[in-house]
Scaffold this active site. Structure first.
Site, PDB file in Angstrom:
ATOM      1  N   ASP A   1      23.462 -12.852 -21.850  1.00 21.13           N
ATOM      2  CA  ASP A   1      22.324 -13.756 -21.744  1.00 21.13           C
ATOM      3  C   ASP A   1      21.763 -14.116 -23.115  1.00 21.13           C
ATOM      4  OD1 ASP A   1      22.499 -13.868 -19.016  1.00 21.13           O
ATOM      5  OD2 ASP A   1      20.981 -12.342 -18.641  1.00 21.13           O
ATOM      6  N   GLY A   2      21.793 -13.183 -24.058  1.00 22.23           N
ATOM      7  CA  GLY A   2      21.305 -13.469 -25.397  1.00 22.23           C
ATOM      8  C   GLY A   2      22.104 -14.570 -26.073  1.00 22.23           C
TER       9      GLY A   2
ATOM     10  N   ASN B   1      13.508 -18.903 -21.850  1.00 23.92           N
ATOM     11  CA  ASN B   1      12.975 -17.717 -21.177  1.00 23.92           C
ATOM     12  C   ASN B   1      11.471 -17.541 -21.370  1.00 23.92           C
ATOM     13  OD1 ASN B   1      15.142 -16.699 -19.813  1.00 23.92           O
ATOM     14  ND2 ASN B   1      15.397 -14.875 -21.072  1.00 23.92           N
TER      15      ASN B   1
ATOM     16  N   ASP C   1      -1.176  -4.867 -25.774  1.00 16.95           N
ATOM     17  CA  ASP C   1      -0.079  -4.749 -26.742  1.00 16.95           C
ATOM     18  C   ASP C   1       0.575  -6.103 -26.987  1.00 16.95           C
ATOM     19  OD1 ASP C   1      -0.601  -2.079 -26.848  1.00 16.95           O
ATOM     20  OD2 ASP C   1       1.249  -1.414 -25.882  1.00 16.95           O
TER      21      ASP C   1
ATOM     22  N   ALA D   1      13.142 -11.590 -16.897  1.00 20.95           N
ATOM     23  CA  ALA D   1      13.432 -10.941 -18.180  1.00 20.95           C
ATOM     24  C   ALA D   1      12.263 -10.024 -18.565  1.00 20.95           C
ATOM     25  CB  ALA D   1      13.717 -12.005 -19.238  1.00 20.95           C
ATOM     26  N   TYR D   2      11.700 -10.202 -19.754  1.00 25.76           N
ATOM     27  CA  TYR D   2      10.656  -9.315 -20.266  1.00 25.76           C
ATOM     28  C   TYR D   2       9.437  -9.293 -19.334  1.00 25.76           C
ATOM     29  CZ  TYR D   2       7.971  -6.988 -24.036  1.00 25.76           C
ATOM     30  OH  TYR D   2       7.243  -6.114 -24.798  1.00 25.76           O
ATOM     31  N   SER D   3       9.075 -10.453 -18.807  1.00 21.00           N
ATOM     32  CA  SER D   3       7.924 -10.529 -17.909  1.00 21.00           C
ATOM     33  C   SER D   3       8.102  -9.613 -16.696  1.00 21.00           C
ATOM     34  CB  SER D   3       7.716 -11.976 -17.444  1.00 21.00           C
ATOM     35  OG  SER D   3       6.647 -12.075 -16.531  1.00 21.00           O
TER      36      SER D   3
END
Length: 284
Positions: A54-55, A138, A168, A180-182
């Site tokens: 994905d990256g 993303n 943070d 993803a990160y979410s």
């Protein structure tokens, strides 16, 4: 004759080897293969092939936007949520593409503008330094630099004050980025066919700790309040540092990312497979 761009994961020997194999395969069929460097994409490309995970897909899409060039993702990674086929299926997939037997799935992207507070930088620097523009498939992440301190961010929707977050960091994701990160920070999963934005705090030091799902025509302004500086990450790539008074503005972009697929993608079945949710009952 078609012109095909190639992007591969530089640290994966298998991806590098497949890129050379792909170049030969294309030339044997009188197509033109172009390795894509840091300068971006040639608008005359008919297709971009991404060899990695994905990256690598995110890097490939970053290189071509805003050009409407379709991208075929080949998974050499572990998750491959954005990719369409495995390495063994690459040449069969290309045969289908050249035969016109494919579909294009359009994904919403984010338009991101960063405006530096003139008081925080040398006045001799040019306006190009004061303002930066990015596009994300993303997410946009504003994240603390120091482990011992939270950042403070004033959030506004359509220029109206909403809340000052102490956390943070903050994640503003597209529907594609919602897995993803979410997602890791506790955000909701949103169908990639929707147009929406998701604002998710990272380890908030406050009572309100929920994600917000926003309409695509809303404008989100994130202004750094007094406190420590933060890093701006766009699709996982660190772009710059923001400080007190700097403003990041984000909205749905008019340009979409175009992913090649060969069948109707069932988002829920893909999600089950990628996250190992094969049982009908959680915990089985």
């Amino acid at each position: 004759m078609a012109k095909v761009g190639i992007v591969y994961h530089p640290q994966r020997e298998s991806a590098r080897s497949k890129a050379a194999e792909l170049e030969s395969w294309l030339e044997e069929r009188h197509h033109c293969a172009v390795y894509m460097g840091e300068s971006g994409a040639d608008d005359s490309l008919d297709l971009v092939v991404s060899l990695g995970g994905d990256g690598t897909m995110l890097r490939a899409i970053d290189k071509i936007l805003p050009s409407p060039i379709p991208v075929l993702g080949v998974n050499f990674g572990s998750l491959g949520y954005l990719t369409e086929c495995d390495p063994d299926g690459l040449f069969g997939a290309l045969q289908q593409f050249f035969a016109g037997d494919y579909q294009v799935e359009e994904r919403m992207t984010l338009s991101i503008d960063v405006e530096k507070n003139e008081a925080t930088i040398d006045s001799a620097l040019t306006q190009a330094i004061l303002q930066k523009h990015f596009v994300a498939l993303n997410d946009l992440v504003i994240e603390k630099l120091d482990s011992g301190h939270v950042i403070r961010v004033d959030v506004m929707f359509n220029s109206r004050e909403f809340l000052t977050y102490e956390a943070d960091g903050l994640i503003l994701s597209s529907p594609t980025g919602s897995t993803a990160y979410s997602f890791s920070a506790g955000g909701p999963v949103v169908s990639p066919r929707m147009r929406a934005m998701v604002l998710t705090p990272i380890s908030p030091h406050m009572l309100f700790d929920r994600s917000l799902v926003l309409e695509p025509d809303e404008t989100v302004e994130l202004k750094m309040a007094e406190g420590p500086p933060a890093a701006i990450m766009v699709d996982g790539s660190r772009k710059l540092v923001v400080e007190h008074g700097d403003v990041v503005t984000c909205s749905a972009n008019h340009t979409t990312a175009r992913l090649v697929t060969f069948a109707d993608r069932d988002f829920h079945q893909i999600m089950k497979k990628k996250f190992g949710l094969q049982s009908k009952r959680m915990g089985d």
